[in-house]
Design a protein around this motif. Structure first.
Motif, PDB file in Angstrom:
ATOM      1  N   LEU A   3      22.347  -9.989 -30.607  1.00  0.00           N
ATOM      2  CA  LEU A   3      23.187  -9.112 -31.530  1.00  0.00           C
ATOM      3  C   LEU A   3      22.954  -7.594 -31.259  1.00  0.00           C
ATOM      4  CD1 LEU A   3      25.461  -8.776 -33.323  1.00  0.00           C
ATOM      5  CD2 LEU A   3      23.847  -9.229 -35.372  1.00  0.00           C
ATOM      6  N   ALA A   4      21.543  -7.365 -31.381  1.00  0.00           N
ATOM      7  CA  ALA A   4      21.133  -5.753 -31.190  1.00  0.00           C
ATOM      8  C   ALA A   4      21.545  -5.309 -29.856  1.00  0.00           C
ATOM      9  CB  ALA A   4      19.677  -5.797 -31.458  1.00  0.00           C
ATOM     10  N   GLY A   5      21.213  -5.987 -28.946  1.00  0.00           N
ATOM     11  CA  GLY A   5      21.720  -5.633 -27.392  1.00  0.00           C
ATOM     12  C   GLY A   5      23.404  -5.526 -27.464  1.00  0.00           C
ATOM     13  N   ASP A   6      23.934  -6.338 -27.782  1.00  0.00           N
ATOM     14  CA  ASP A   6      25.495  -6.289 -27.973  1.00  0.00           C
ATOM     15  C   ASP A   6      25.973  -5.080 -28.866  1.00  0.00           C
ATOM     16  OD1 ASP A   6      25.519  -8.510 -26.221  1.00  0.00           O
ATOM     17  OD2 ASP A   6      26.134  -9.819 -28.155  1.00  0.00           O
ATOM     18  N   VAL A   7      25.387  -4.717 -29.897  1.00  0.00           N
ATOM     19  CA  VAL A   7      25.802  -3.655 -30.625  1.00  0.00           C
ATOM     20  C   VAL A   7      25.492  -2.394 -29.900  1.00  0.00           C
ATOM     21  CG1 VAL A   7      25.260  -2.508 -32.835  1.00  0.00           C
ATOM     22  CG2 VAL A   7      25.565  -4.673 -32.809  1.00  0.00           C
ATOM     23  N   LEU A   8      24.242  -2.331 -29.309  1.00  0.00           N
ATOM     24  CA  LEU A   8      23.858  -1.162 -28.623  1.00  0.00           C
ATOM     25  C   LEU A   8      24.728  -0.895 -27.275  1.00  0.00           C
ATOM     26  CD1 LEU A   8      21.637   1.115 -28.902  1.00  0.00           C
ATOM     27  CD2 LEU A   8      20.094  -0.281 -27.333  1.00  0.00           C
ATOM     28  N   GLU A   9      25.226  -2.084 -26.649  1.00  0.00           N
ATOM     29  CA  GLU A   9      26.152  -1.911 -25.549  1.00  0.00           C
ATOM     30  C   GLU A   9      27.274  -0.990 -26.155  1.00  0.00           C
ATOM     31  OE1 GLU A   9      26.592  -5.226 -22.734  1.00  0.00           O
ATOM     32  OE2 GLU A   9      24.924  -6.124 -23.581  1.00  0.00           O
ATOM     33  N   PHE A  10      27.809  -1.879 -27.115  1.00  0.00           N
ATOM     34  CA  PHE A  10      28.878  -1.370 -27.720  1.00  0.00           C
ATOM     35  C   PHE A  10      28.926   0.109 -28.162  1.00  0.00           C
ATOM     36  CE2 PHE A  10      32.012  -0.882 -31.234  1.00  0.00           C
ATOM     37  CZ  PHE A  10      33.260  -0.997 -30.643  1.00  0.00           C
ATOM     38  N   VAL A  11      28.008   0.534 -28.711  1.00  0.00           N
ATOM     39  CA  VAL A  11      27.810   1.854 -29.369  1.00  0.00           C
ATOM     40  C   VAL A  11      27.609   2.823 -27.899  1.00  0.00           C
ATOM     41  CG1 VAL A  11      26.230   3.377 -30.712  1.00  0.00           C
ATOM     42  CG2 VAL A  11      26.970   1.185 -31.565  1.00  0.00           C
ATOM     43  N   GLY A  12      26.940   2.432 -27.009  1.00  0.00           N
ATOM     44  CA  GLY A  12      26.729   3.165 -25.784  1.00  0.00           C
ATOM     45  C   GLY A  12      28.229   3.232 -25.254  1.00  0.00           C
ATOM     46  N   THR A  13      28.935   2.216 -25.208  1.00  0.00           N
ATOM     47  CA  THR A  13      30.453   2.407 -24.376  1.00  0.00           C
ATOM     48  C   THR A  13      31.063   3.332 -25.266  1.00  0.00           C
ATOM     49  OG1 THR A  13      30.324   0.115 -23.676  1.00  0.00           O
ATOM     50  CG2 THR A  13      32.351   1.068 -23.838  1.00  0.00           C
ATOM     51  N   LEU A  14      31.001   3.302 -26.584  1.00  0.00           N
ATOM     52  CA  LEU A  14      31.785   4.474 -27.410  1.00  0.00           C
ATOM     53  C   LEU A  14      31.450   5.872 -27.176  1.00  0.00           C
ATOM     54  CD1 LEU A  14      32.368   2.665 -30.741  1.00  0.00           C
ATOM     55  CD2 LEU A  14      34.039   2.822 -29.099  1.00  0.00           C
ATOM     56  N   VAL A  15      30.034   6.098 -27.093  1.00  0.00           N
ATOM     57  CA  VAL A  15      29.529   7.410 -26.880  1.00  0.00           C
ATOM     58  C   VAL A  15      29.846   7.853 -25.476  1.00  0.00           C
ATOM     59  CG1 VAL A  15      27.390   8.412 -26.535  1.00  0.00           C
ATOM     60  CG2 VAL A  15      27.822   7.036 -28.454  1.00  0.00           C
ATOM     61  N   THR A  16      29.810   6.990 -24.600  1.00  0.00           N
ATOM     62  CA  THR A  16      30.328   7.320 -23.021  1.00  0.00           C
ATOM     63  C   THR A  16      31.893   7.704 -23.108  1.00  0.00           C
ATOM     64  OG1 THR A  16      28.437   5.599 -22.193  1.00  0.00           O
ATOM     65  CG2 THR A  16      30.589   6.547 -20.837  1.00  0.00           C
TER      66      THR A  16
END
Length: 167
Positions: A3-16
């Motif tokens: 879950l932490a990896g998925d959340v980090l991926e999602f947040v990273g995608t939003l920041v990108t």
């Protein structure tokens, strides 16, 4: 951990996405043009509703001359109507002589500038080269700063994917 990896991926995608959108907007200026268009539409609607239009004209003297525009300036100087005619005429002569001297001085300054240009072609070329160099440096720094958000978002996404591998 997954879950932490998925959340980090999602947040990273939003920041990108934010970083790329911000860089795109600064490069194209499209958002500013949209704002201007909406303001123009609002002004047009206001003009149609109220029947009034406001106009502001900003033009330099050089632009006005180049466009063939002309202006008439009129100055009114108070002349005391209770004075005698001779005193009124004397006051007008005094004002006219002042204006004539001012016009002569201005024409002398124009002739001096025309006959003794202060700017040489070398100075112009140097100023242009300096301005272009400064602009290039500023533009490069601005581009790096604008893309920083996107790069940071890609990094966050990569870390999220990495964490997802081990979850």
């Amino acid at each position: 951990m997954e879950l932490a990896g998925d959340v980090l991926e999602f947040v990273g995608t939003l920041v990108t996405a934010y970083g790329l959108f911000y860089a795109w907007q600064r490069l194209t200026g499209r958002i500013a043009r949209w704002r201007e268009q909406f303001a123009r539409i609002g002004t047009e609607v206001k003009a149609r509703l109220t029947g009034r239009r406001d106009a502001t004209v900003n033009a330099t003297a050089a632009l006005a001359v180049a466009a063939g525009l002309s202006a008439t300036a009129r100055a009114e100087y108070p002349v005391d109507s209770t004075e005698t005619l001779e005193n009124q005429v004397a006051r007008l002569i005094e004002i006219t002589n002042f204006l004539r001297a001012d016009i002569d001085a201005t024409q002398g300054q124009i002739a001096h500038v025309r006959d003794h240009p202060a700017v040489t072609m070398e100075a112009v070329e140097t100023a242009i080269a300096d301005a272009l160099s400064s602009f290039e440096t500023t533009q490069t720094a601005s581009t790096i700063r604008d893309l920083g958000w996107a790069i940071g978002g890609i990094g966050m996404t990569a870390v999220g994917i990495f964490i997802g591998f081990f979850a």
